[in-house]
Motif scaffolding. Structure first.
Motif, mmCIF file in Angstrom:
data_model
loop_
_atom_site.group_PDB
_atom_site.id
_atom_site.type_symbol
_atom_site.label_atom_id
_atom_site.label_comp_id
_atom_site.label_asym_id
_atom_site.label_seq_id
_atom_site.Cartn_x
_atom_site.Cartn_y
_atom_site.Cartn_z
ATOM 1 N N HIS A 187 36.146 3.510 1.086
ATOM 2 C CA HIS A 187 35.872 4.803 1.710
ATOM 3 C C HIS A 187 36.876 5.166 2.805
ATOM 4 C CE1 HIS A 187 32.178 4.852 -0.541
ATOM 5 N NE2 HIS A 187 31.761 3.736 0.036
ATOM 6 N N LEU A 188 37.778 4.250 3.162
ATOM 7 C CA LEU A 188 38.778 4.543 4.202
ATOM 8 C C LEU A 188 39.964 5.306 3.611
ATOM 9 C CD1 LEU A 188 38.865 1.238 6.291
ATOM 10 C CD2 LEU A 188 38.182 3.487 7.109
ATOM 11 N N THR A 189 39.668 6.377 2.941
ATOM 12 C CA THR A 189 40.701 7.105 2.196
ATOM 13 C C THR A 189 41.580 7.982 3.085
ATOM 14 O OG1 THR A 189 39.064 8.816 1.744
ATOM 15 C CG2 THR A 189 39.383 7.122 0.051
ATOM 16 N N GLY A 190 41.072 8.377 4.253
ATOM 17 C CA GLY A 190 41.837 9.275 5.116
ATOM 18 C C GLY A 190 42.449 8.597 6.317
ATOM 19 N N LEU A 191 42.349 7.260 6.405
ATOM 20 C CA LEU A 191 42.820 6.551 7.593
ATOM 21 C C LEU A 191 44.337 6.654 7.734
ATOM 22 C CD1 LEU A 191 41.497 4.852 9.850
ATOM 23 C CD2 LEU A 191 42.305 2.819 8.640
ATOM 24 N N LYS A 192 44.786 7.078 8.929
ATOM 25 C CA LYS A 192 46.213 7.210 9.210
ATOM 26 C C LYS A 192 46.674 6.293 10.344
ATOM 27 C CE LYS A 192 46.339 12.070 7.785
ATOM 28 N NZ LYS A 192 46.565 13.476 8.236
ATOM 29 N N SER A 193 45.721 5.881 11.201
ATOM 30 C CA SER A 193 46.080 5.084 12.374
ATOM 31 C C SER A 193 45.100 3.927 12.529
ATOM 32 C CB SER A 193 46.060 5.960 13.635
ATOM 33 O OG SER A 193 46.286 5.183 14.793
ATOM 34 N N LEU A 194 45.638 2.715 12.699
ATOM 35 C CA LEU A 194 44.819 1.521 12.908
ATOM 36 C C LEU A 194 45.309 0.820 14.162
ATOM 37 C CD1 LEU A 194 42.663 -0.526 11.972
ATOM 38 C CD2 LEU A 194 44.460 -1.641 10.622
ATOM 39 N N ARG A 195 44.387 0.593 15.111
ATOM 40 C CA ARG A 195 44.751 -0.013 16.388
ATOM 41 C C ARG A 195 43.894 -1.255 16.617
ATOM 42 N NH1 ARG A 195 45.964 5.171 20.363
ATOM 43 N NH2 ARG A 195 46.996 6.440 18.776
ATOM 44 N N VAL A 196 44.536 -2.415 16.576
ATOM 45 C CA VAL A 196 43.854 -3.701 16.740
ATOM 46 C C VAL A 196 44.660 -4.548 17.713
ATOM 47 C CG1 VAL A 196 42.780 -5.634 15.522
ATOM 48 C CG2 VAL A 196 43.284 -3.520 14.276
ATOM 49 N N PRO A 197 44.173 -4.819 18.929
ATOM 50 C CA PRO A 197 44.990 -5.541 19.906
ATOM 51 C C PRO A 197 45.071 -7.052 19.692
ATOM 52 C CG PRO A 197 42.883 -4.939 20.856
ATOM 53 C CD PRO A 197 42.930 -4.301 19.512
ATOM 54 N N MET A 198 43.998 -7.659 19.141
ATOM 55 C CA MET A 198 43.954 -9.112 19.009
ATOM 56 C C MET A 198 43.013 -9.480 17.869
ATOM 57 S SD MET A 198 45.066 -12.033 20.306
ATOM 58 C CE MET A 198 45.608 -11.707 21.982
ATOM 59 N N LEU A 199 43.348 -10.551 17.126
ATOM 60 C CA LEU A 199 42.536 -10.995 16.003
ATOM 61 C C LEU A 199 42.332 -12.497 16.058
ATOM 62 C CD1 LEU A 199 44.086 -8.956 13.043
ATOM 63 C CD2 LEU A 199 41.815 -8.626 14.061
ATOM 64 N N ASN A 200 41.184 -12.927 15.526
ATOM 65 C CA ASN A 200 40.895 -14.345 15.358
ATOM 66 C C ASN A 200 40.742 -14.579 13.858
ATOM 67 O OD1 ASN A 200 39.918 -16.977 15.390
ATOM 68 N ND2 ASN A 200 38.786 -16.651 17.289
ATOM 69 N N PHE A 201 41.872 -14.665 13.176
ATOM 70 C CA PHE A 201 41.922 -14.688 11.715
ATOM 71 C C PHE A 201 42.208 -16.088 11.180
ATOM 72 C CE2 PHE A 201 43.072 -10.249 9.817
ATOM 73 C CZ PHE A 201 41.829 -9.782 10.219
ATOM 74 N N THR A 202 41.788 -16.285 9.935
ATOM 75 C CA THR A 202 42.280 -17.420 9.160
ATOM 76 C C THR A 202 43.586 -17.002 8.486
ATOM 77 O OG1 THR A 202 41.107 -16.737 7.180
ATOM 78 C CG2 THR A 202 39.921 -18.188 8.718
ATOM 79 N N ALA A 203 44.284 -17.952 7.903
ATOM 80 C CA ALA A 203 45.522 -17.633 7.195
ATOM 81 C C ALA A 203 45.245 -16.722 6.003
ATOM 82 C CB ALA A 203 46.214 -18.915 6.740
ATOM 83 N N ASP A 204 44.122 -16.940 5.322
ATOM 84 C CA ASP A 204 43.786 -16.097 4.174
ATOM 85 C C ASP A 204 43.535 -14.655 4.618
ATOM 86 O OD1 ASP A 204 42.887 -15.681 1.328
ATOM 87 O OD2 ASP A 204 41.019 -15.176 2.369
ATOM 88 N N ALA A 205 42.818 -14.470 5.742
ATOM 89 C CA ALA A 205 42.550 -13.121 6.240
ATOM 90 C C ALA A 205 43.845 -12.435 6.654
ATOM 91 C CB ALA A 205 41.578 -13.179 7.409
ATOM 92 N N ARG A 206 44.779 -13.193 7.234
ATOM 93 C CA ARG A 206 46.079 -12.608 7.597
ATOM 94 C C ARG A 206 46.792 -12.065 6.359
ATOM 95 N NH1 ARG A 206 50.852 -14.605 6.719
ATOM 96 N NH2 ARG A 206 50.148 -16.773 6.610
ATOM 97 N N ARG A 207 46.812 -12.843 5.305
ATOM 98 C CA ARG A 207 47.473 -12.395 4.079
ATOM 99 C C ARG A 207 46.785 -11.168 3.487
ATOM 100 N NH1 ARG A 207 48.549 -18.111 3.600
ATOM 101 N NH2 ARG A 207 46.460 -18.485 2.780
ATOM 102 N N ARG A 208 45.456 -11.136 3.548
ATOM 103 C CA ARG A 208 44.720 -9.967 3.040
ATOM 104 C C ARG A 208 45.048 -8.727 3.864
ATOM 105 N NH1 ARG A 208 38.694 -11.952 3.198
ATOM 106 N NH2 ARG A 208 38.258 -9.775 2.638
#
Length: 523
Positions: free
Chosen positions: A172-193
């Motif tokens: 449903h994120l069909t109109g998204l133009k801007s994504l702002r994320v300052p910090m993440l706690n990701f796994t390596a798999d989530a980073r690749r995704r």
């Protein structure tokens, strides 16, 4: 809930750039007849008109002041129409930004989009968000309206986790133009995704976040991705990266890099190494550039010579060691800059830097200036504010540099025909000079185009030198105990358009503060 209102909201969402439907909406509010709705109609028309005007149009001050006063009187009524608007921002008359919890979005989204054309959302609550909650939020079809998504970071080791990808992979994120994320706690798999997510290929603007590497180690950005499909990105922010040089070396080789129009980098590691890499790979059509160093840092020798060849309109340098000679070079005739906004702070700025700025003819179109540095003194600031080349300023921020009698004398002649926003820190200035700064009469003719001409009288009237000022941020120096008395508060009230007064280390005594609060000037 009125079906007419819902239909008008849908019409604004269908074509956000069209003011016609916004003005039709204003007519609808006025037809409701009560004070809050009539004021909302006035507010919509005011913001729409302001957005159409040049920032230096003389009408801006009156309209902006009127806008602020309407907000102060009625924002609680307008935002109180629903819980979800507790933290909201208006743009061109309507609430287009909200900050809310994941759960509240899920439960209140229908009412949210029936009442206001929201297109910009900041989501919080990620630290304890379950996969099931994120899945339910991602399934909401209302995401089709959202153009800007901000993922709120709640503090150290509270960064959004890998389940953020459930939302970013929502169909449903069909109109998204801007994504702002300052910090993440990701796994390596989530980073690749994240790197390969389809939504990334539609973004025009991205904040590339840093990683919290505890308890998971996601690796480095693009460590195993050769070329992500990020072809539409034109604005890039790089935040909180602890291995910036490696990630930056990969970024500059990607196809979208050369097409960037805006670049914003915050660094905690060696800026000298990074600046050498940036100098060799600065996008050729860059119009906005911001670099923030964690401490005052030197840059590579070739950095400023490359920077001068860009068609910059906005430049922010914070914590950067810039010599007066380098500043003179980048502002000189060989530069391609056409600056509208300039911020220099956090570095060792001196009287010589101020003199270069004051004498730079290339700054004649500058609209916003922020300057603050450990080496600036009152003489330097006085020279800066007396400059004939800085008369187009709409916003002036002198940061923590205190103004004293010398600066007050330089400011008070009134050669600031467009200035609507001012931030100063009061130092050793006297009560009489502060009053003169904001209330003493000067004789300026009507503004014509982008300049002013002087006359001895203006139709027999005199006007305050800061007659267009709408917003004033006023501090006193840390460590001082002097507060400004009621006479100074009364002087401020002589400014005809002052509608927003912000204060840090409170510069007013109790009686003065009471005068300003009664007048509705303190924000």
């Amino acid at each position: 809930m009125s079906r007419t209102r819902e239909a008008l909201v849908r019409a604004v969402l269908a074509d956000p750039a069209d003011d016609t439907v916004r003005l039709v909406f204003a007519d609808w509010f006025e037809e409701q007849g009560d004070a809050a709705n009539v004021a909302r109609a006035d507010f919509i028309r005011t913001q729409v008109e302001r957005a159409r005007l040049d920032p230096r149009d003389p009408r801006q001050s009156e309209l902006q002041a009127h806008e602020y006063r309407l907000l102060a009187a009625h924002a609680k009524d307008w935002c109180g129409s629903h819980f979800a608007f507790k933290k909201a921002r208006f743009r061109r008359g309507f609430i287009e930004y909200v900050h809310l919890h994941l759960r509240h979005f899920q439960h209140h989204r229908r009412q949210l989009f029936a009442l206001e054309p929201v297109r910009d959302i900041s989501l919080t609550g990620w630290m304890r968000a379950t996969d099931d909650l994120v899945r339910r939020v991602a399934a909401c079809e209302e995401w089709k309206h959202i153009e800007t998504l901000r993922i709120h970071h709640q503090g150290p080791h509270k960064a959004p986790r890998s389940n953020l990808m459930i939302l970013l992979e929502s169909p449903h994120l069909t109109g998204l133009k801007s994504l702002r994320v300052p910090m993440l706690n990701f796994t390596a798999d989530a980073r690749r995704r994240f790197e390969q997510a389809p939504v990334m290929g539609r973004l025009h603007e991205l904040t590339l976040p840093g990683f919290d590497t505890y308890p998971d180690n996601p690796g480095e950005w693009f460590a195993d991705t050769i070329q992500p499909a990020w072809s539409e990105i034109r604005s890039l922010r790089i935040r909180n990266l602890y291995r910036e040089a490696n990630a930056l070396a990969r970024l500059v080789r990607m196809t979208f890099w050369a097409k960037l129009r805006s670049l914003d980098v915050e660094t905690f590691t060696s800026l000298t190494d990074m600046s050498a890499l940036l100098a060799r790979h600065l996008p050729p059509d860059l119009e906005a550039f911001r670099v923030v160093a964690s401490h005052t840092a030197a840059v590579a020798v070739e950095f400023f010579s490359h920077l001068a060849q860009l068609p910059l309109r906005r430049l922010h340098l914070e914590g950067i060691s810039l010599s007066p000679a380098e500043l003179e070079y980048v502002l000189g005739p060989g530069s391609r800059w056409q600056l509208e906004e300039l911020k220099l702070s956090g570095g060792l700025l001196t009287h010589e830097h101020a003199r270069v700025l004051a004498e730079a003819e290339s700054l004649s179109s500058l609209q916003a200036l922020t300057i603050s540095g450990y080496g600036l003194n009152s003489a330097a600031v006085a020279e800066l504010v007396e400059s004939k080349h800085l008369r187009s300023l709409v916003h002036l921020d002198l940061g923590s540099t205190p103004i004293d009698s010398m600066v007050a004398n330089a400011l008070s002649p009134g050669g600031w025909p467009f200035l609507r926003s001012l931030r100063v820190t009061v130092g050793a200035v006297s009560i009489e000079q502060l009053s003169a700064l904001f209330a003493s009469p000067v004789q300026w003719s009507e503004v014509r185009g982008v300049g002013v001409s002087v006359s001895h009288r203006l139709g027999g009237r005199t006007v305050p030198p800061f007659r267009h000022l709408v917003r004033l941020s006023l501090d006193t120096e840390y460590g001082t105990h002097r507060q400004l008395p009621p006479a100074d508060a009364t002087a401020l009230l002589q400014l005809p358009h002052l509608a927003g007064l912000r204060r840090g280390v409170d510069p007013f005594d109790t009686a003065a503060l009471s005068i300003l609060q009664d007048a509705g000037s303190v924000g």
